[in-house]
Write a protein that holds these residues in place. Sequence first.
Motif, PDB file in Angstrom:
ATOM      1  N   ILE A 272       0.846  -1.200   0.000  1.00 38.99           N
ATOM      2  CA  ILE A 272       0.000   0.000   0.000  1.00 38.99           C
ATOM      3  C   ILE A 272       0.875   1.241   0.000  1.00 38.99           C
ATOM      4  CG2 ILE A 272      -2.027  -1.050   1.053  1.00 38.99           C
ATOM      5  CD1 ILE A 272      -1.292  -0.024   3.679  1.00 38.99           C
ATOM      6  N   LYS A 273       0.366   2.257  -0.709  1.00 46.63           N
ATOM      7  CA  LYS A 273       1.133   3.492  -0.823  1.00 46.63           C
ATOM      8  C   LYS A 273       0.456   4.579   0.012  1.00 46.63           C
ATOM      9  CE  LYS A 273       2.163   6.920  -4.289  1.00 46.63           C
ATOM     10  NZ  LYS A 273       2.032   7.305  -5.690  1.00 46.63           N
ATOM     11  N   LEU A 274       1.252   5.240   0.845  1.00 45.62           N
ATOM     12  CA  LEU A 274       0.719   6.326   1.664  1.00 45.62           C
ATOM     13  C   LEU A 274       1.123   7.654   1.029  1.00 45.62           C
ATOM     14  CD1 LEU A 274       1.726   4.946   5.183  1.00 45.62           C
ATOM     15  CD2 LEU A 274      -0.404   4.579   3.915  1.00 45.62           C
ATOM     16  N   MET A 275       0.345   8.666   1.299  1.00 48.40           N
ATOM     17  CA  MET A 275       0.683   9.978   0.758  1.00 48.40           C
ATOM     18  C   MET A 275       1.848  10.533   1.559  1.00 48.40           C
ATOM     19  SD  MET A 275      -1.735  13.321   0.491  1.00 48.40           S
ATOM     20  CE  MET A 275      -1.534  13.844   2.176  1.00 48.40           C
ATOM     21  N   SER A 276       2.912  10.944   0.862  1.00 54.49           N
ATOM     22  CA  SER A 276       4.027  11.505   1.628  1.00 54.49           C
ATOM     23  C   SER A 276       3.898  13.027   1.660  1.00 54.49           C
ATOM     24  CB  SER A 276       5.362  11.068   1.030  1.00 54.49           C
ATOM     25  OG  SER A 276       5.339  11.272  -0.357  1.00 54.49           O
ATOM     26  N   LEU A 277       4.448  13.600   2.701  1.00 49.98           N
ATOM     27  CA  LEU A 277       4.389  15.053   2.840  1.00 49.98           C
ATOM     28  C   LEU A 277       5.415  15.672   1.899  1.00 49.98           C
ATOM     29  CD1 LEU A 277       4.040  15.241   6.722  1.00 49.98           C
ATOM     30  CD2 LEU A 277       2.238  15.431   4.996  1.00 49.98           C
ATOM     31  N   VAL A 291      -3.418   4.251  -1.054  1.00 51.15           N
ATOM     32  CA  VAL A 291      -3.542   3.741  -2.424  1.00 51.15           C
ATOM     33  C   VAL A 291      -3.201   2.253  -2.417  1.00 51.15           C
ATOM     34  CG1 VAL A 291      -2.838   4.027  -4.824  1.00 51.15           C
ATOM     35  CG2 VAL A 291      -2.869   6.015  -3.289  1.00 51.15           C
ATOM     36  N   PHE A 292      -4.167   1.433  -2.823  1.00 45.72           N
ATOM     37  CA  PHE A 292      -3.968  -0.014  -2.817  1.00 45.72           C
ATOM     38  C   PHE A 292      -3.440  -0.508  -4.157  1.00 45.72           C
ATOM     39  CE2 PHE A 292      -7.019   0.875   0.535  1.00 45.72           C
ATOM     40  CZ  PHE A 292      -6.452   0.183   1.589  1.00 45.72           C
ATOM     41  N   GLU A 293      -3.064  -1.821  -4.189  1.00 46.23           N
ATOM     42  CA  GLU A 293      -2.452  -2.385  -5.400  1.00 46.23           C
ATOM     43  C   GLU A 293      -3.379  -2.324  -6.603  1.00 46.23           C
ATOM     44  OE1 GLU A 293      -1.085  -6.225  -4.018  1.00 46.23           O
ATOM     45  OE2 GLU A 293       0.699  -5.959  -5.269  1.00 46.23           O
ATOM     46  N   ASN A 294      -4.648  -2.609  -6.378  1.00 51.30           N
ATOM     47  CA  ASN A 294      -5.592  -2.567  -7.493  1.00 51.30           C
ATOM     48  C   ASN A 294      -7.003  -2.284  -6.971  1.00 51.30           C
ATOM     49  OD1 ASN A 294      -6.835  -5.083  -6.661  1.00 51.30           O
ATOM     50  ND2 ASN A 294      -4.983  -6.086  -7.473  1.00 51.30           N
ATOM     51  N   ASN A 295      -7.913  -2.148  -7.920  1.00 53.93           N
ATOM     52  CA  ASN A 295      -9.294  -1.792  -7.620  1.00 53.93           C
ATOM     53  C   ASN A 295      -9.991  -2.833  -6.737  1.00 53.93           C
ATOM     54  OD1 ASN A 295     -12.363  -2.042  -9.015  1.00 53.93           O
ATOM     55  ND2 ASN A 295     -11.743  -0.045  -8.266  1.00 53.93           N
ATOM     56  N   VAL A 344      -7.720   4.377  -4.745  1.00 54.65           N
ATOM     57  CA  VAL A 344      -7.546   5.184  -3.532  1.00 54.65           C
ATOM     58  C   VAL A 344      -8.742   5.064  -2.588  1.00 54.65           C
ATOM     59  CG1 VAL A 344      -8.561   7.350  -4.402  1.00 54.65           C
ATOM     60  CG2 VAL A 344      -6.703   7.439  -2.731  1.00 54.65           C
ATOM     61  N   LEU A 345      -8.450   5.131  -1.295  1.00 57.20           N
ATOM     62  CA  LEU A 345      -9.494   5.116  -0.279  1.00 57.20           C
ATOM     63  C   LEU A 345      -9.086   6.091   0.834  1.00 57.20           C
ATOM     64  CD1 LEU A 345     -12.153   3.556   0.343  1.00 57.20           C
ATOM     65  CD2 LEU A 345     -10.784   2.036   1.786  1.00 57.20           C
ATOM     66  N   ALA A 346     -10.002   7.000   1.180  1.00 50.23           N
ATOM     67  CA  ALA A 346      -9.734   7.908   2.303  1.00 50.23           C
ATOM     68  C   ALA A 346     -10.236   7.232   3.578  1.00 50.23           C
ATOM     69  CB  ALA A 346     -10.429   9.245   2.089  1.00 50.23           C
ATOM     70  N   ILE A 364      -7.905  -3.792  10.408  1.00 51.98           N
ATOM     71  CA  ILE A 364      -8.800  -4.297   9.358  1.00 51.98           C
ATOM     72  C   ILE A 364      -8.203  -4.057   7.962  1.00 51.98           C
ATOM     73  CG2 ILE A 364     -11.106  -4.053   8.331  1.00 51.98           C
ATOM     74  CD1 ILE A 364     -12.028  -3.300  11.251  1.00 51.98           C
ATOM     75  N   VAL A 365      -7.600  -2.905   7.783  1.00 50.24           N
ATOM     76  CA  VAL A 365      -6.959  -2.616   6.487  1.00 50.24           C
ATOM     77  C   VAL A 365      -5.863  -3.657   6.219  1.00 50.24           C
ATOM     78  CG1 VAL A 365      -5.482  -0.978   5.241  1.00 50.24           C
ATOM     79  CG2 VAL A 365      -7.484  -0.141   6.491  1.00 50.24           C
ATOM     80  N   LEU A 366      -5.012  -3.874   7.213  1.00 49.92           N
ATOM     81  CA  LEU A 366      -3.855  -4.763   7.009  1.00 49.92           C
ATOM     82  C   LEU A 366      -4.287  -6.227   6.794  1.00 49.92           C
ATOM     83  CD1 LEU A 366      -1.412  -3.190   9.614  1.00 49.92           C
ATOM     84  CD2 LEU A 366      -1.225  -3.091   7.122  1.00 49.92           C
ATOM     85  N   GLU A 367      -5.375  -6.620   7.413  1.00 55.92           N
ATOM     86  CA  GLU A 367      -5.874  -7.999   7.248  1.00 55.92           C
ATOM     87  C   GLU A 367      -6.443  -8.245   5.847  1.00 55.92           C
ATOM     88  OE1 GLU A 367      -7.253  -8.793  11.879  1.00 55.92           O
ATOM     89  OE2 GLU A 367      -8.779  -8.402  10.335  1.00 55.92           O
ATOM     90  N   ASN A 368      -6.769  -7.164   5.138  1.00 59.37           N
ATOM     91  CA  ASN A 368      -7.491  -7.343   3.885  1.00 59.37           C
ATOM     92  C   ASN A 368      -6.760  -6.853   2.638  1.00 59.37           C
ATOM     93  OD1 ASN A 368     -10.311  -8.452   4.573  1.00 59.37           O
ATOM     94  ND2 ASN A 368      -9.911  -6.926   6.147  1.00 59.37           N
ATOM     95  N   CYS A 369      -5.492  -6.511   2.797  1.00 57.43           N
ATOM     96  CA  CYS A 369      -4.792  -6.052   1.597  1.00 57.43           C
ATOM     97  C   CYS A 369      -3.486  -6.820   1.374  1.00 57.43           C
ATOM     98  CB  CYS A 369      -4.521  -4.560   1.662  1.00 57.43           C
ATOM     99  SG  CYS A 369      -3.297  -4.130   2.868  1.00 57.43           S
TER     100      CYS A 369
END
Length: 369
Positions: A272-277, A291-295, A344-346, A364-369
């Motif tokens: 997963i990609k996080l927005m960097s400052l 931002v996840f790997e795919n839709n 992307v998911l906010a 939950i995010v980490l268990e599902n991606c």
Amino acid sequence: MSNKKNINVVRSSMPSFQEYVDEIKVLWETRWLTNSGEKHKLFQQSLETFLGSKNVVLFVNGHSALEAAIASCDFPEKSEVITTPFTFISTTNSIVRNNLVPVFCDIDCDTFTIDPSKIESLITDKTVAILAVHVYGNICNVEELAKIAKKHNLKIIYDAAHAFGVRYKGFPISNYGDLSMFSFHATKVFHSIEGGCITTNDDHLAKRMNIYKNFGLSDTSDGGDLIGPNFKMNEFQASMGICNLRHIHEYIKSRKNAYDLYCSLLKTKNTIKLMSLQPNVESNYSYFPVVFENNCVRDKVFEELKKNNIGARKYFYPCTNEFNSMRLFNKQPTPIAKDLSERVLALPFYSELSSDDISLVCKIVLENC
Ligand SMILES: *Cc1c(COP(=O)(O)O)cnc(C)c1O
């Protein structure tokens, strides 16, 4: 098994009940509830200082502010405005509703903002402006955009709905471009219930917007020449804005803490990609997009969060050039924006979000991606 507690994707920051009541109390004496009252004047002046702009023009909401900003430029009908499709539909609607033509330019894959290197090939003899969007508190490449605008004699309008309080190289972000719109909607970092403003250093444009937002009526003339709507902010909105502005630094500080915790919990996962400052940017930590790997993965995480009563938002999805209402204008493909909008998911993000809630969301995010 589902936990009973709801975690919403956003939650409005508010002053204490007493603070707001103290602020509005005087309105029961003055009975002046709208049309540039005392609270409106104070709020406007406080914002001119806070946002570092010569003129702040207040509006009933951010969208009407953006429509008025474009209208104040008096562009010929059917002129072209180069813009980004990776935004909220408000941005694109404001162009079309002013009888102008949006020309969609793709975005930069790291900052999620309009890609300056792709603008010049879209410029025609009908182009009059660039309407760019600062996204999630990230800013556009304001220096490159200024160069292009100068070279081609274009106006720059920023949709800065996500960028309240953001500074670049020590200066407020409102210093860049001809006009910037800030939204004070209840879900934003800073709000006045509903509301918004335009900042500009151009006195002529500010004057036109002040007349426009009040049906086109000026203080001095009996018959104006602008055909304006009613876009005025009222005193209750301004009062909420005055109260919230007192606490803006606390709100942003809490958001930074939430941002840091999210990053520390999610950064280990390299899919997963996080927005960097951005360098030289003081962010306002508007949103926490992932931002996840795919839709497929994005949608699965969204559904799993929902099953656990956790709100997340596909934001922005779809790109605005994919809206049915925009099919006439969807001429240039914007593959980077499209790809991002599908991945992307906010995640839930607001100043009062607790560490426990952040941990639960991340689990939950980490268990599902
Ligand atoms: C919120 C938002 C708007 C609209 O502002 P309102 O105050 O809700 O009218 C416009 N553009 C963007 C990018 C936004 O996030």
